[in-house]
Scaffold this active site. Structure first.
Site, PDB file in Angstrom:
ATOM      1  N   ASP A   1      -0.686   5.147  -6.677  1.00 33.86           N
ATOM      2  CA  ASP A   1       0.720   4.958  -6.286  1.00 33.86           C
ATOM      3  C   ASP A   1       1.568   6.125  -6.739  1.00 33.86           C
ATOM      4  O   ASP A   1       2.599   6.417  -6.148  1.00 33.86           O
ATOM      5  CB  ASP A   1       1.251   3.648  -6.866  1.00 33.86           C
ATOM      6  CG  ASP A   1       0.633   2.454  -6.167  1.00 33.86           C
ATOM      7  OD1 ASP A   1      -0.509   2.098  -6.521  1.00 33.86           O
ATOM      8  OD2 ASP A   1       1.258   1.919  -5.239  1.00 33.86           O
TER       9      ASP A   1
ATOM     10  N   GLY B   1       0.884  -1.171   0.000  1.00 30.70           N
ATOM     11  CA  GLY B   1       0.000   0.000   0.000  1.00 30.70           C
ATOM     12  C   GLY B   1       0.916   1.213   0.000  1.00 30.70           C
ATOM     13  O   GLY B   1       1.801   1.333   0.858  1.00 30.70           O
TER      14      GLY B   1
ATOM     15  N   CYS C   1      -8.219  -3.024  -5.962  1.00 30.93           N
ATOM     16  CA  CYS C   1      -7.068  -3.221  -5.081  1.00 30.93           C
ATOM     17  C   CYS C   1      -7.448  -2.898  -3.634  1.00 30.93           C
ATOM     18  O   CYS C   1      -8.624  -3.046  -3.251  1.00 30.93           O
ATOM     19  CB  CYS C   1      -5.840  -2.448  -5.540  1.00 30.93           C
ATOM     20  SG  CYS C   1      -4.320  -3.165  -4.832  1.00 30.93           S
TER      21      CYS C   1
HETATM   22  P1  RI2 Z   1      -3.063   3.460  -0.299  1.00 30.40           P
HETATM   23  C1  RI2 Z   1      -1.331  -0.228  -3.678  1.00 30.40           C
HETATM   24  O1  RI2 Z   1      -0.198  -0.826  -4.237  1.00 30.40           O
HETATM   25  C2  RI2 Z   1      -2.504  -0.236  -4.636  1.00 30.40           C
HETATM   26  O2  RI2 Z   1      -2.139   0.003  -5.963  1.00 30.40           O
HETATM   27  C3  RI2 Z   1      -3.317   0.885  -4.041  1.00 30.40           C
HETATM   28  O3  RI2 Z   1      -4.314   1.355  -4.916  1.00 30.40           O
HETATM   29  C4  RI2 Z   1      -2.226   1.906  -3.777  1.00 30.40           C
HETATM   30  O4  RI2 Z   1      -1.119   1.138  -3.292  1.00 30.40           O
HETATM   31  C5  RI2 Z   1      -2.559   3.015  -2.832  1.00 30.40           C
HETATM   32  O5  RI2 Z   1      -2.852   2.507  -1.563  1.00 30.40           O
HETATM   33  P2  RI2 Z   1       0.409  -2.252  -3.726  1.00 30.40           P
HETATM   34  O6  RI2 Z   1       1.357  -1.923  -2.597  1.00 30.40           O
HETATM   35  O7  RI2 Z   1      -1.792   4.223  -0.088  1.00 30.40           O
HETATM   36  O8  RI2 Z   1      -0.716  -3.171  -3.315  1.00 30.40           O
HETATM   37  O9  RI2 Z   1      -4.235   4.336  -0.599  1.00 30.40           O
HETATM   38  O10 RI2 Z   1       1.152  -2.791  -4.917  1.00 30.40           O
HETATM   39  O11 RI2 Z   1      -3.330   2.497   0.846  1.00 30.40           O
END
Ligand code: RI2
Length: 319
Positions: free
Chosen positions: A195, A17, A126
């Protein structure tokens, strides 16, 4: 947890995230500083710290929250005159970043919720804290809402999302990623996280986001992106592209099957780019804005990024 352990957990997505990566990296850097022996020499301390920052930066390439967070914290540390001052500044800046990042999420949740009309059916993709925060806040405001949540192959972050929605008693329909266009007719709006956001307002988010935005555009449904200001990427002003992370093929196809298919190759990009014209609004802690105003966020909130770019530009001119 040591800095190396945090870095490994970010790389292997145990910590994931975009916002969380940033907070965890900053707190790992702050805690790591305590393990650097005191020598009284600020240069030695900064060298060790830069090395540690480099280890964190090398974990995942796409989420710009990570380099932005490190830069926000390190900027003043680099100017410290003594080792003690550097240590103090690091501690203060890291704690400040973590606190502001959480406050930003709270603000985005309230603003996001205000953009969710009562009776809405929302599609999300996601597992974004900012997007889910808005959805949960809308429910807490007493709105009657429903959510369509995607599976999010290959890591299935959708399962985390449906667990959170279920815990908050929000009626949810779980669908495979390829069902989004079929289901769009039942949806009123899309809310996703980010991201990275480029200077032209394009949003880099989990692979599949651009398809959802395209389907929403076709069906004339609004697409809202919820993102903290430190997810904007000032370096895109120079034309620098956001690197799209590619993860191992065996996240999709087990090695033994891949080995039996010599003519087949697997591609596993984990993010995609949604152009600004498919996004109706970006909600940040600084307010809700149309995507083409991304530059103003960079100027107001990531001004240091622009200073740095200007310095680079000036030094380029000298050559
Ligand atoms: P928040 C995540 O990436 C997703 O793509 C999600 O939409 C984005 O980060 C933003 O998340 P991954 O780490 O910061 O799962 O809003 O590859 O929580």
């Amino acid at each position: 947890m040591t800095l190396a352990e945090t870095a490994e957990k970010i790389k292997t997505m145990e910590i994931r995230g975009a916002g969380k990566i940033a907070r965890e990296a900053v707190s790992a850097l702050r805690d790591h500083a305590e393990t650097i022996p005191r020598t009284g020499d600020v240069k030695t301390f900064l060298r060790e710290l830069e090395y540690a920052a480099g280890v964190l930066l090398a974990t995942r390439p796409t989420a710009v929250s990570l380099p932005n967070a490190i830069q926000i914290v390190m900027r003043d540390v680099r100017n410290a005159k003594t080792e003690e001052a550097a240590r103090c500044i690091l501690n203060d800046k890291a704690n400040q970043f973590i606190w502001s990042s959480r406050t930003a999420l709270d603000r985005i949740s309230v603003m996001g919720a205000n953009h969710i009309p009562n009776g809405s059916v929302i599609m999300t993709h996601c597992n974004s804290k900012a997007a889910l925060g808005s959805i949960i806040e809308a429910k807490n405001q007493g709105k009657d809402i429903e959510v369509y949540a995607t599976e999010v192959r290959p890591w299935n972050q959708g399962r985390l999302t449906i667990k959170t929605l279920n815990d908050n008693k929000i009626p949810t329909t779980y669908i495979v990623d390829s069902a989004v266009r079929s289901m769009m007719k039942d949806v009123d709006l899309v809310i996703v996280g980010a991201d990275a956001i480029t200077v032209n307002g394009a949003v880099v988010n989990k692979i599949g986001t651009s398809q959802i935005a395209l389907a929403a555009h076709e069906a004339r449904k609004n697409v809202i992106v919820t993102a903290e200001t430190y997810k904007f990427a000032p370096r895109t002003i120079l034309g620098e592209l956001i690197q799209i992370e590619e993860r191992p093929q065996n996240e999709i196809l087990p090695d033994e099957i891949a080995a039996s298919l010599p003519f087949v190759k697997v591609k596993n990009p984990v993010f995609d780019v949604t152009p600004a014209e498919y996004i109706d609004m970006i909600i940040t802690e600084a307010g809700a804005l149309p995507p083409h105003l991304a530059y103003t966020i960079m100027r107001e909130y990531l001004g240091w990024g622009l200073d740095e770019l200007q310095n680079q530009f000036l030094s380029m001119e000298k050559h």
